[in-house]
Design a protein around this motif. Sequence first.
Motif: not given
Length: 460
Positions: A304-313, A368-380
């Motif tokens: 998922a963190w590759l999304a940031g790479t795409l946005k910046q590259s 929301a602030a940094q794109g960190l993917i949550p580890s708490i499934p109830s958030l999804y």
Amino acid sequence: MNKAKYLTLTLASIILTGSLAAGGADNTSGTIAANEYTGEAATDIAAAAGAGTEKQPQTGPQPKVELTFWTLGGTNYEDLAGAYTKEHPDVTIKVLKADDGNALHQKLSAAFAAGTGVPDIYQLEAGLVDQYLAEQDQFYNLNELGAGDIEADYLKWTWRQASSADGSFQLGLPADIGPTVVFYRKDLAEAAGLPGDPEGFSAAIDTWTKFAAAAKAVKEKTGKSFSGLADLTYNALRDQSVDEIYYSRADGSFFGDTNPYVQRAYDYTAKGIQEGWISYADIRSPEWEQGLRSGEFAAVAGPAWLAGTLKQSVPASVGEWRIAQLAEGAGNWGGSYMTLPKAGKHPEAAYAFIAWLVNKENQQESFAAQGLIPSIPSLYSDPAFAALRDDFFGGQQTGAEFGKAASRVKPVYYGPLHEETDALFKHALGNVLVKGANPAQEWRSAVKQARKLAAAGENR
């Protein structure tokens, strides 16, 4: 931890456990800064890390509890630490922020060896969890501080990753994760006759047989490669292993050469290379980033963190990319855990802070602030979280897509020598791609070296 933010500064700086072990304790390249949330000026890193200097004098009333917190990559943890101390004025938190994971890892190792300067709280890279589980005497058992009370809030597989085999020892609290998905170019998919919408595209590649068929269609009809990276294609299949990949969790023995999932991952990737629909070997290479910028491939199976790479590259490609689900299940690459080294003097206060830091509300804030993917499934399924849209991905509800992938991950054991072993097989595939080497010969060479590495590890 948001790997994307610091990885995209230079793809060559992506951290592998093997390179961590090779560096010296004084390898401190990268940005490291410390901040104290008491209204004081930022402290010097030497003071924050206890690097043999006298402690800097403080003005004003002395705090009842002072915690040092070492963080990694692009996070909003400084802001959250500030908010926490406002609500808990008896707590001071000094945040040491590092963009270079190698430097931070080596600094902790040096502090352990010296017996001084160890932080109260350490953000541990997920890829190093097995290594530090082998050194659990250096850390507090979070089960003894109340972690069992919140275990049910988190994804089972991410909690288990930081647990001892019998579950009695909990090394860290899951802060964020890196579930794997398929990032793809909508225009190239449609040009090849594939669905452009994420649901339709996911269905079109939901088995590895269909994935290969889609790849060939893209190559034939557009002239572009389908999968941009051999190493991430290999990862995607490798991580669908049952329980373990290269090493046995029970006794640490190497069995990667007989794991059918490893063999399948290698053979599938090698075939994709030979058929011409895999274009680059390694995410660290500048050639791959250039290929990304020039639109030489249609998809990347990655975390998922590759999304940031795409946005910046490729910022100009806003609206062209989408996110789909990976064939036959998701894996995980990345994420982090909040750990408490035993040298800390205030474990109860430190635990109270990290339990708050990675609770549901704050994980949503971190996404929301940094794109960190949550580890708490109830958030999804939380409406506020699921409704978050990303213009770069055509307004897609990316949080919901990443959450769907996270729910498909199954726990798998890596082992302390995983990265070094993994690099051998990826080097073999690189030789197939770059040099046109024979895949079977390269496999045998990789297995021979892996066995030698495993034997050396047993004798350490």
